[in-house]
Design a protein around this motif. Structure first.
Motif, PDB file in Angstrom:
ATOM      1  N   ARG A 111       0.912  -1.403   0.056  1.00  0.00           N
ATOM      2  CA  ARG A 111       0.071   0.119   0.144  1.00  0.00           C
ATOM      3  C   ARG A 111       0.808   1.296  -0.115  1.00  0.00           C
ATOM      4  O   ARG A 111       2.023   0.980   0.534  1.00  0.00           O
ATOM      5  CB  ARG A 111      -0.942  -0.138   1.226  1.00  0.00           C
ATOM      6  CG  ARG A 111      -1.724  -1.508   1.222  1.00  0.00           C
ATOM      7  CD  ARG A 111      -2.379  -1.593   2.708  1.00  0.00           C
ATOM      8  NE  ARG A 111      -1.141  -1.853   3.510  1.00  0.00           N
ATOM      9  CZ  ARG A 111      -1.214  -2.507   4.817  1.00  0.00           C
ATOM     10  NH1 ARG A 111      -2.548  -2.564   5.196  1.00  0.00           N
ATOM     11  NH2 ARG A 111      -0.308  -2.606   5.518  1.00  0.00           N
ATOM     12  N   PRO A 112       0.519   2.310  -0.293  1.00  0.00           N
ATOM     13  CA  PRO A 112       1.208   3.627  -0.376  1.00  0.00           C
ATOM     14  C   PRO A 112       1.676   3.766   0.954  1.00  0.00           C
ATOM     15  O   PRO A 112       2.869   4.177   1.011  1.00  0.00           O
ATOM     16  CB  PRO A 112       0.090   4.690  -0.557  1.00  0.00           C
ATOM     17  CG  PRO A 112      -0.849   3.975  -1.698  1.00  0.00           C
ATOM     18  CD  PRO A 112      -0.816   2.620  -1.372  1.00  0.00           C
ATOM     19  N   ARG A 113       1.030   3.510   1.954  1.00  0.00           N
ATOM     20  CA  ARG A 113       1.492   3.934   3.404  1.00  0.00           C
ATOM     21  C   ARG A 113       2.804   3.015   3.805  1.00  0.00           C
ATOM     22  O   ARG A 113       3.585   3.372   4.408  1.00  0.00           O
ATOM     23  CB  ARG A 113       0.497   3.790   4.531  1.00  0.00           C
ATOM     24  CG  ARG A 113      -0.097   2.349   4.657  1.00  0.00           C
ATOM     25  CD  ARG A 113      -1.106   2.267   5.849  1.00  0.00           C
ATOM     26  NE  ARG A 113      -1.228   0.941   5.980  1.00  0.00           N
ATOM     27  CZ  ARG A 113      -2.663   0.394   6.528  1.00  0.00           C
ATOM     28  NH1 ARG A 113      -3.502   1.578   6.252  1.00  0.00           N
ATOM     29  NH2 ARG A 113      -2.951  -0.346   6.632  1.00  0.00           N
ATOM     30  N   ASP A 114       2.821   1.878   3.180  1.00  0.00           N
ATOM     31  CA  ASP A 114       4.018   0.891   3.178  1.00  0.00           C
ATOM     32  C   ASP A 114       5.350   1.396   2.690  1.00  0.00           C
ATOM     33  O   ASP A 114       6.221   0.972   3.215  1.00  0.00           O
ATOM     34  CB  ASP A 114       3.614  -0.655   2.911  1.00  0.00           C
ATOM     35  CG  ASP A 114       2.387  -1.143   3.218  1.00  0.00           C
ATOM     36  OD1 ASP A 114       2.069  -0.941   4.605  1.00  0.00           O
ATOM     37  OD2 ASP A 114       1.448  -1.992   2.662  1.00  0.00           O
ATOM     38  N   LEU A 115       4.941   1.959   1.455  1.00  0.00           N
ATOM     39  CA  LEU A 115       6.254   2.805   0.955  1.00  0.00           C
ATOM     40  C   LEU A 115       6.530   3.969   1.473  1.00  0.00           C
ATOM     41  O   LEU A 115       7.701   4.061   1.387  1.00  0.00           O
ATOM     42  CB  LEU A 115       5.788   2.967  -0.686  1.00  0.00           C
ATOM     43  CG  LEU A 115       5.861   1.616  -1.527  1.00  0.00           C
ATOM     44  CD1 LEU A 115       5.395   2.078  -2.833  1.00  0.00           C
ATOM     45  CD2 LEU A 115       7.125   0.986  -1.568  1.00  0.00           C
ATOM     46  N   ALA A 116       5.685   4.680   2.042  1.00  0.00           N
ATOM     47  CA  ALA A 116       5.927   6.225   2.515  1.00  0.00           C
ATOM     48  C   ALA A 116       7.042   5.865   3.633  1.00  0.00           C
ATOM     49  O   ALA A 116       7.764   6.942   3.880  1.00  0.00           O
ATOM     50  CB  ALA A 116       4.787   6.558   2.896  1.00  0.00           C
TER      51      ALA A 116
END
Length: 185
Positions: free
Chosen positions: A175-180
């Protein structure tokens, strides 16, 4: 075994209340995250040693922008033609419809990336991955499958026509939050 990638469109814009849902574009956050998720998906594919045999997408503006920006983020040269199968049936489709679409796929295809919308994509994961407490990734999706999320399911079938409830193992979620990792979304 067949591999199914599931990519939810990036964050869309709700600023124009007169716009048709189909025509809603990505907002600034969606425009930022679609290429980054494309870069992740490309890297994941390289690690796994394969490319997608087919990319199929809803033709809604937000889904089309997502896959096109993801392709750029994956390093495809601008203007390079990504062979996308645009399928109107994927627009706001239910899990039942998505399974029907999968069952129609040519058997020569082993790896398929589907780009579309919630709640259908999330429900597809819930239908294909058994709810037996063995998948922590399924549990994560039960909490939320946000925009621009990417999931990979390994389907324990020899032919797409055999796709049925409970036939999949959930092998990857980003998810984007995992990459962020601490940066502002």
């Amino acid at each position: 075994m067949k591999t199914l990638g599931i990519f939810r469109h990036a964050k869309s814009d709700w600023d124009d209340p007169r716009a048709r849902d189909f025509d809603r574009p990505l907002n600034a956050r969606g425009l930022r995250w679609a290429p980054r998720m494309g870069q992740h998906i490309s890297g994941w594919c390289q690690e796994q040693g394969f490319n997608w045999d087919r990319v199929m997408s809803s033709p809604a503006v937000r889904a089309a922008q997502t896959i096109e920006l993801a392709a750029e983020g994956a390093g495809m040269p601008q203007g390079a033609a990504l062979a996308i199968n645009w399928d109107r049936r994927l627009y706001l489709a239910s899990s039942v419809t998505l399974i029907d679409v999968l069952r129609e796929l040519d058997e020569s295809l082993n790896t398929v990336l589907m780009v579309g919308h919630n709640p259908g994509l999330e429900d597809l994961i819930f239908d294909l991955v058994p709810d037996n407490g063995t998948s922590s990734l399924r549990d994560e999706v039960e909490m939320k499958f946000p925009t621009a999320s990417f999931a990979v399911l390994e389907l324990d079938v020899e032919r797409w026509a055999q796709v049925e409830d409970g036939c999949a193992r959930f092998t990857h979620l980003m998810r984007p939050r995992d990459l962020a990792a601490g940066e502002a979304l």
